[in-house]
Motif scaffolding. Sequence first.
Motif, mmCIF file in Angstrom:
data_model
loop_
_atom_site.group_PDB
_atom_site.id
_atom_site.type_symbol
_atom_site.label_atom_id
_atom_site.label_comp_id
_atom_site.label_asym_id
_atom_site.label_seq_id
_atom_site.Cartn_x
_atom_site.Cartn_y
_atom_site.Cartn_z
ATOM 1 N N ARG A 33 -14.250 -1.872 -8.482
ATOM 2 C CA ARG A 33 -14.703 -2.293 -7.151
ATOM 3 C C ARG A 33 -14.777 -3.806 -7.047
ATOM 4 O O ARG A 33 -14.542 -4.379 -5.980
ATOM 5 N N SER A 34 -15.117 -4.441 -8.160
ATOM 6 C CA SER A 34 -15.265 -5.902 -8.114
ATOM 7 C C SER A 34 -13.930 -6.581 -7.851
ATOM 8 O O SER A 34 -13.882 -7.751 -7.477
ATOM 9 N N THR A 97 0.043 -1.547 3.187
ATOM 10 C CA THR A 97 0.245 -2.112 1.856
ATOM 11 C C THR A 97 -0.060 -3.606 1.881
ATOM 12 O O THR A 97 0.063 -4.227 2.935
ATOM 13 N N PRO A 98 -0.421 -4.190 0.780
ATOM 14 C CA PRO A 98 -0.657 -3.514 -0.502
ATOM 15 C C PRO A 98 -1.912 -2.644 -0.448
ATOM 16 O O PRO A 98 -2.826 -2.919 0.324
ATOM 17 N N PHE A 99 -1.908 -1.604 -1.263
ATOM 18 C CA PHE A 99 -3.040 -0.676 -1.309
ATOM 19 C C PHE A 99 -3.531 -0.568 -2.744
ATOM 20 O O PHE A 99 -2.751 -0.358 -3.670
ATOM 21 N N LYS A 100 -4.834 -0.722 -2.884
ATOM 22 C CA LYS A 100 -5.432 -0.657 -4.230
ATOM 23 C C LYS A 100 -6.453 0.470 -4.257
ATOM 24 O O LYS A 100 -7.349 0.509 -3.424
ATOM 25 N N ARG A 101 -6.291 1.355 -5.242
ATOM 26 C CA ARG A 101 -7.274 2.439 -5.325
ATOM 27 C C ARG A 101 -7.664 2.680 -6.791
ATOM 28 O O ARG A 101 -6.927 2.361 -7.714
ATOM 29 N N PHE A 126 -6.663 2.917 -12.118
ATOM 30 C CA PHE A 126 -6.646 2.014 -10.958
ATOM 31 C C PHE A 126 -5.210 1.549 -10.795
ATOM 32 O O PHE A 126 -4.509 1.353 -11.780
ATOM 33 N N ASP A 127 -4.764 1.434 -9.561
ATOM 34 C CA ASP A 127 -3.386 1.047 -9.295
ATOM 35 C C ASP A 127 -3.302 0.210 -8.035
ATOM 36 O O ASP A 127 -4.125 0.345 -7.122
ATOM 37 N N THR A 128 -2.288 -0.621 -8.001
ATOM 38 C CA THR A 128 -1.962 -1.404 -6.813
ATOM 39 C C THR A 128 -0.536 -1.035 -6.418
ATOM 40 O O THR A 128 0.373 -1.164 -7.240
ATOM 41 N N ILE A 129 -0.362 -0.566 -5.198
ATOM 42 C CA ILE A 129 0.993 -0.223 -4.773
ATOM 43 C C ILE A 129 1.368 -1.028 -3.542
ATOM 44 O O ILE A 129 0.514 -1.565 -2.838
ATOM 45 N N GLY A 130 2.673 -1.110 -3.356
ATOM 46 C CA GLY A 130 3.174 -1.795 -2.175
ATOM 47 C C GLY A 130 3.434 -3.271 -2.395
ATOM 48 O O GLY A 130 3.634 -4.012 -1.430
#
Length: 441
Positions: A33-34, A97-101, A126-130
């Motif tokens: 989350r940080s 995007t970008p999307f982070k989850r 945890f991943d970052t896509i786009g």
Amino acid sequence: MITPRTLKGFRDLLPAQALARERVLGIARDVYRSYGFAPIDTPALEYLEILTGKGSEETDKQLYRFTDHGGREVGMRFDLTVPFARFAAQHIASLGTPFKRYHLATVWRGENTQRGRYREFMQCDFDTIGTTSPVADLETVLVVHDLLVAIGLERFTIRVNDRRILAGLLETLGLTDQTTVVLRCLDKLGKQTPEAVGRELASHGVAAAAADQLLSLSQLGGTSAEILAGMEPLVAASETGRAGVAAVSALLAGLDAAGVADGRVTLDPAIARGLDYYTGIVLESFLDDLPGLGSICSGGRYDNLAGLYTKQSLPGVGASLGIDRLLAGLDELGRLETAETPAEVFLAQFDAAHLGDYLRIAAALRAAGLAVDFYPEPKKLGQQLKWAGKKGFRLAVVIGSDEFAAGTAQLKQLATQQATTIDWGGDPERLAAAVRAAVAT
RNA sequence: GUGGUUGUAGCUCAGUCGGUUAGAGCGUCGGUUUGUGGUACCGAAGGUCGCGGGUUCGAAUCCCGUCAGCCACCCCA
């Protein structure tokens, strides 16, 4: 009578273990989350076709699968990345995007068990896509680093590499179509001798000269700068290879700029990763004291994964903490906390005649943000304290008829048996403040 | 999934060439003058010897199967 038992590779967690797991889950959540990663969830079950053929032949074999009551072919997720790719393809229009989850959840793999290796276990992804930005790659490694530090690990190493480096060499050698096989062979260099790996490469039809180059790349040693220097000539003829070397070089420079301590992240040309979907940087993390445990946090860049579900380009980068393997390692190192209670304060029931007072005190302590366990029976004090000590409470609050009469309370540090007497004059809020101060010390 | 190895009280283990009611330490519970725990003393509970077959007059001890843990392969968190 039915024998109470659990399936191979499936476990019960006792309070001490569950508390340890929840603690690490909380840390992972906070660190993710940080950096702005948002939580998501996906179903445990997916259509079989969603899951098959994405990881590797091996993961297909390990997949728990069945036909549901409606005749659907169903699989249980074996990781969180493949379901995420499906999720992203399905929802990207509303996500942007970008999307982070991040995603903390259980996965299942029907493989043989071993220490730190179960059939049901939790992953913290945890991943970052786009985005294909190198900044996302850098951030991925930073998150892993921060996470391992936040967990309290002191002796760990994150090893990074870039698949394009090897891919570039394979391209130069005309072995691109054998990428998967070669990767698997080279991945064994940690456990097998170079000669053995060379023989295995030969058995797959790789020419001796080519095998030599592959092995010399994978065995490059020394400082990161020296390894990079050794890589350059091997991939000079390939644009892909040069891009890989440049990416790793930039990554290491970025980590340095971000203030990551020397030695925490090292360049390891032998790190390749078995899963087919990685296309760029790859990383694995090891406990220095338990190298045999395997990687506890791994990941990398996968630029084609979502392409299986959508025409839209969805590059991604991310990593996953294997929390159950990590906990098995911490247990082996004697680093797990033994407390069996989540409460820090133990309130003894000394005198049943004061039950109402105890209940008011407990309520005041809880209102002050403390977790309080009030003993349910007016048992002998010695027995109550013994029980409290075993459970792992930090502080015992002892108030008997004498204390009530005097408006005092005894606060006892259970670990050291040191007791102090405080005045609270019958005001539960004053007592709560004093207890909070005592717990904090 | 393949191969190896282990499986006796909650935990760590002992059980000699197969022979009568399977032991120990720790832990647990109770007690040692009805207000204070990790030390001491007394006492107690707790085991279908993983489970199921077989061999034998008799098996925790031998054989087979099965389940589970661990190790290697494989793969990976």
